[in-house]
Write a protein that holds these residues in place. Structure first.
Motif, PDB file in Angstrom:
ATOM      1  N   MET A 171       0.846  -1.192   0.000  1.00 27.63           N
ATOM      2  CA  MET A 171       0.000   0.000   0.000  1.00 27.63           C
ATOM      3  C   MET A 171       0.883   1.244   0.000  1.00 27.63           C
ATOM      4  O   MET A 171       1.912   1.289   0.650  1.00 27.63           O
ATOM      5  CB  MET A 171      -0.923  -0.026   1.224  1.00 27.63           C
ATOM      6  N   ASN A 172       0.468   2.236  -0.699  1.00 24.14           N
ATOM      7  CA  ASN A 172       1.148   3.529  -0.751  1.00 24.14           C
ATOM      8  C   ASN A 172       1.166   4.159   0.636  1.00 24.14           C
ATOM      9  O   ASN A 172       0.158   4.219   1.315  1.00 24.14           O
ATOM     10  CB  ASN A 172       0.382   4.410  -1.748  1.00 24.14           C
ATOM     11  N   ASN A 173       2.336   4.644   1.087  1.00 22.05           N
ATOM     12  CA  ASN A 173       2.449   5.246   2.415  1.00 22.05           C
ATOM     13  C   ASN A 173       1.577   6.478   2.576  1.00 22.05           C
ATOM     14  O   ASN A 173       1.232   6.856   3.681  1.00 22.05           O
ATOM     15  CB  ASN A 173       3.905   5.617   2.710  1.00 22.05           C
ATOM     16  N   ASN A 174       1.228   7.155   1.471  1.00 19.57           N
ATOM     17  CA  ASN A 174       0.394   8.345   1.541  1.00 19.57           C
ATOM     18  C   ASN A 174      -1.093   8.030   1.451  1.00 19.57           C
ATOM     19  O   ASN A 174      -1.920   8.915   1.582  1.00 19.57           O
ATOM     20  CB  ASN A 174       0.777   9.322   0.429  1.00 19.57           C
ATOM     21  N   ALA A 175      -1.426   6.778   1.194  1.00 22.47           N
ATOM     22  CA  ALA A 175      -2.831   6.399   1.063  1.00 22.47           C
ATOM     23  C   ALA A 175      -3.534   6.514   2.414  1.00 22.47           C
ATOM     24  O   ALA A 175      -2.980   6.149   3.452  1.00 22.47           O
ATOM     25  CB  ALA A 175      -2.939   4.978   0.536  1.00 22.47           C
ATOM     26  N   VAL A 176      -4.742   7.024   2.377  1.00 21.91           N
ATOM     27  CA  VAL A 176      -5.543   7.143   3.594  1.00 21.91           C
ATOM     28  C   VAL A 176      -6.443   5.921   3.700  1.00 21.91           C
ATOM     29  O   VAL A 176      -7.125   5.551   2.749  1.00 21.91           O
ATOM     30  CB  VAL A 176      -6.390   8.433   3.570  1.00 21.91           C
ATOM     31  N   ILE A 177      -6.410   5.290   4.869  1.00 27.63           N
ATOM     32  CA  ILE A 177      -7.303   4.175   5.148  1.00 27.63           C
ATOM     33  C   ILE A 177      -8.258   4.610   6.247  1.00 27.63           C
ATOM     34  O   ILE A 177      -8.013   5.607   6.940  1.00 27.63           O
ATOM     35  CB  ILE A 177      -6.535   2.906   5.576  1.00 27.63           C
ATOM     36  N   ALA A 178      -9.334   3.876   6.418  1.00 28.96           N
ATOM     37  CA  ALA A 178     -10.288   4.173   7.488  1.00 28.96           C
ATOM     38  C   ALA A 178     -10.731   2.865   8.136  1.00 28.96           C
ATOM     39  O   ALA A 178     -10.902   1.848   7.450  1.00 28.96           O
ATOM     40  CB  ALA A 178     -11.487   4.933   6.949  1.00 28.96           C
ATOM     41  N   ARG A 179     -10.908   2.921   9.448  1.00 26.19           N
ATOM     42  CA  ARG A 179     -11.391   1.767  10.195  1.00 26.19           C
ATOM     43  C   ARG A 179     -12.397   2.232  11.242  1.00 26.19           C
ATOM     44  O   ARG A 179     -12.202   3.266  11.879  1.00 26.19           O
ATOM     45  CB  ARG A 179     -10.242   1.035  10.875  1.00 26.19           C
ATOM     46  N   GLN A 180     -13.453   1.452  11.393  1.00 21.79           N
ATOM     47  CA  GLN A 180     -14.418   1.690  12.455  1.00 21.79           C
ATOM     48  C   GLN A 180     -14.108   0.670  13.543  1.00 21.79           C
ATOM     49  O   GLN A 180     -14.011  -0.526  13.267  1.00 21.79           O
ATOM     50  CB  GLN A 180     -15.840   1.522  11.933  1.00 21.79           C
ATOM     51  N   VAL A 181     -13.923   1.157  14.760  1.00 18.46           N
ATOM     52  CA  VAL A 181     -13.461   0.308  15.866  1.00 18.46           C
ATOM     53  C   VAL A 181     -14.456   0.389  17.019  1.00 18.46           C
ATOM     54  O   VAL A 181     -14.875   1.478  17.403  1.00 18.46           O
ATOM     55  CB  VAL A 181     -12.068   0.774  16.359  1.00 18.46           C
ATOM     56  N   THR A 182     -14.819  -0.769  17.552  1.00 18.54           N
ATOM     57  CA  THR A 182     -15.631  -0.827  18.760  1.00 18.54           C
ATOM     58  C   THR A 182     -14.773  -1.460  19.852  1.00 18.54           C
ATOM     59  O   THR A 182     -14.165  -2.505  19.639  1.00 18.54           O
ATOM     60  CB  THR A 182     -16.906  -1.660  18.533  1.00 18.54           C
ATOM     61  N   VAL A 183     -14.723  -0.789  21.013  1.00 19.16           N
ATOM     62  CA  VAL A 183     -13.852  -1.210  22.105  1.00 19.16           C
ATOM     63  C   VAL A 183     -14.710  -1.726  23.262  1.00 19.16           C
ATOM     64  O   VAL A 183     -15.621  -1.033  23.724  1.00 19.16           O
ATOM     65  CB  VAL A 183     -12.977  -0.033  22.592  1.00 19.16           C
ATOM     66  N   ARG A 184     -14.401  -2.944  23.728  1.00 18.16           N
ATOM     67  CA  ARG A 184     -15.120  -3.550  24.852  1.00 18.16           C
ATOM     68  C   ARG A 184     -14.260  -3.502  26.112  1.00 18.16           C
ATOM     69  O   ARG A 184     -13.035  -3.482  26.027  1.00 18.16           O
ATOM     70  CB  ARG A 184     -15.458  -5.014  24.550  1.00 18.16           C
ATOM     71  N   GLY A 185     -14.920  -3.514  27.252  1.00 21.90           N
ATOM     72  CA  GLY A 185     -14.225  -3.537  28.535  1.00 21.90           C
ATOM     73  C   GLY A 185     -14.669  -2.374  29.402  1.00 21.90           C
ATOM     74  O   GLY A 185     -15.743  -1.800  29.189  1.00 21.90           O
ATOM     75  N   ARG A 186     -13.841  -2.031  30.381  1.00 26.25           N
ATOM     76  CA  ARG A 186     -14.128  -0.871  31.232  1.00 26.25           C
ATOM     77  C   ARG A 186     -13.486   0.332  30.553  1.00 26.25           C
ATOM     78  O   ARG A 186     -12.329   0.679  30.804  1.00 26.25           O
ATOM     79  CB  ARG A 186     -13.558  -1.067  32.637  1.00 26.25           C
ATOM     80  N   VAL A 187     -14.269   0.955  29.653  1.00 31.04           N
ATOM     81  CA  VAL A 187     -13.728   2.031  28.813  1.00 31.04           C
ATOM     82  C   VAL A 187     -14.552   3.316  28.897  1.00 31.04           C
ATOM     83  O   VAL A 187     -14.265   4.271  28.183  1.00 31.04           O
ATOM     84  CB  VAL A 187     -13.582   1.568  27.344  1.00 31.04           C
ATOM     85  N   GLN A 188     -15.551   3.351  29.753  1.00 28.38           N
ATOM     86  CA  GLN A 188     -16.313   4.582  29.974  1.00 28.38           C
ATOM     87  C   GLN A 188     -16.045   5.068  31.387  1.00 28.38           C
ATOM     88  O   GLN A 188     -15.931   4.268  32.315  1.00 28.38           O
ATOM     89  CB  GLN A 188     -17.808   4.361  29.737  1.00 28.38           C
ATOM     90  N   GLY A 189     -15.915   6.384  31.534  1.00 30.26           N
ATOM     91  CA  GLY A 189     -15.645   6.969  32.841  1.00 30.26           C
ATOM     92  C   GLY A 189     -14.191   6.848  33.262  1.00 30.26           C
ATOM     93  O   GLY A 189     -13.870   7.010  34.438  1.00 30.26           O
ATOM     94  N   VAL A 190     -13.304   6.548  32.321  1.00 30.02           N
ATOM     95  CA  VAL A 190     -11.874   6.380  32.637  1.00 30.02           C
ATOM     96  C   VAL A 190     -11.005   7.237  31.691  1.00 30.02           C
ATOM     97  O   VAL A 190      -9.842   6.931  31.485  1.00 30.02           O
ATOM     98  CB  VAL A 190     -11.443   4.891  32.576  1.00 30.02           C
ATOM     99  N   PHE A 191     -11.593   8.279  31.114  1.00 27.19           N
ATOM    100  CA  PHE A 191     -10.899   9.201  30.208  1.00 27.19           C
ATOM    101  C   PHE A 191     -10.447   8.535  28.915  1.00 27.19           C
ATOM    102  O   PHE A 191      -9.509   8.991  28.266  1.00 27.19           O
ATOM    103  CB  PHE A 191      -9.713   9.881  30.906  1.00 27.19           C
ATOM    104  N   TYR A 192     -11.128   7.442  28.528  1.00 30.24           N
ATOM    105  CA  TYR A 192     -10.735   6.719  27.319  1.00 30.24           C
ATOM    106  C   TYR A 192     -10.894   7.588  26.071  1.00 30.24           C
ATOM    107  O   TYR A 192      -9.998   7.645  25.233  1.00 30.24           O
ATOM    108  CB  TYR A 192     -11.552   5.425  27.178  1.00 30.24           C
ATOM    109  N   ARG A 193     -12.035   8.299  25.951  1.00 32.01           N
ATOM    110  CA  ARG A 193     -12.273   9.113  24.752  1.00 32.01           C
ATOM    111  C   ARG A 193     -11.269  10.259  24.652  1.00 32.01           C
ATOM    112  O   ARG A 193     -10.698  10.492  23.588  1.00 32.01           O
ATOM    113  CB  ARG A 193     -13.700   9.654  24.739  1.00 32.01           C
ATOM    114  N   ALA A 194     -11.057  10.976  25.748  1.00 34.66           N
ATOM    115  CA  ALA A 194     -10.119  12.113  25.720  1.00 34.66           C
ATOM    116  C   ALA A 194      -8.701  11.635  25.413  1.00 34.66           C
ATOM    117  O   ALA A 194      -7.976  12.266  24.644  1.00 34.66           O
ATOM    118  CB  ALA A 194     -10.154  12.855  27.047  1.00 34.66           C
ATOM    119  N   ALA A 195      -8.301  10.520  25.993  1.00 36.39           N
ATOM    120  CA  ALA A 195      -6.956   9.991  25.751  1.00 36.39           C
ATOM    121  C   ALA A 195      -6.817   9.513  24.307  1.00 36.39           C
ATOM    122  O   ALA A 195      -5.767   9.681  23.686  1.00 36.39           O
ATOM    123  CB  ALA A 195      -6.653   8.858  26.731  1.00 36.39           C
ATOM    124  N   THR A 196      -7.881   8.926  23.761  1.00 37.08           N
ATOM    125  CA  THR A 196      -7.854   8.492  22.361  1.00 37.08           C
ATOM    126  C   THR A 196      -7.712   9.700  21.440  1.00 37.08           C
ATOM    127  O   THR A 196      -6.927   9.674  20.488  1.00 37.08           O
ATOM    128  CB  THR A 196      -9.125   7.694  22.013  1.00 37.08           C
TER     129      THR A 196
END
Length: 94
Positions: free
Chosen positions: A1-26
């Motif tokens: 793949m070309n290093n300049n090519a833009v890819i996209a991924r939709q990611v769903t994260v499971r676990g204790r990931v709410q209320g722990v600053f996960y979104r802000a840190a991401t």
């Protein structure tokens, strides 16, 4: 793949990931890596993210997302290849 090519991924994260600053840190990691997209909480306790950028930057961010911030306990990621939308920034959605 070309290093300049833009890819996209939709990611769903499971676990204790709410209320722990996960979104802000991401958001902080994504902006540091030059990845565009968004991250939001889901009603069932998971976090969903849309990532766009170079293959290497997206892979690096996903590797970080498998661990998350210190308080998080990630139990798994579900990843789907998607079509890039030419996003320019990384936002935290409510």
């Amino acid at each position: 793949m070309n290093n300049n090519a833009v890819i996209a991924r939709q990611v769903t994260v499971r676990g204790r990931v709410q209320g722990v600053f996960y979104r802000a840190a991401t958001q902080q990691q994504a902006r540091r890596l030059g990845v565009a997209g968004w991250v939001r909480n889901l009603p069932d306790g998971r976090v969903e993210a849309w990532l766009e950028g170079s293959d290497q930057a997206v892979d690096t961010l996903m590797a970080w997302m498998r661990e998350g911030p210190e308080q998080a306990e990630v139990t798994g990621l579900c990843v789907c290849e998607v079509t890039p939308r030419s996003l320019n920034d990384f936002e935290v959605d409510a």
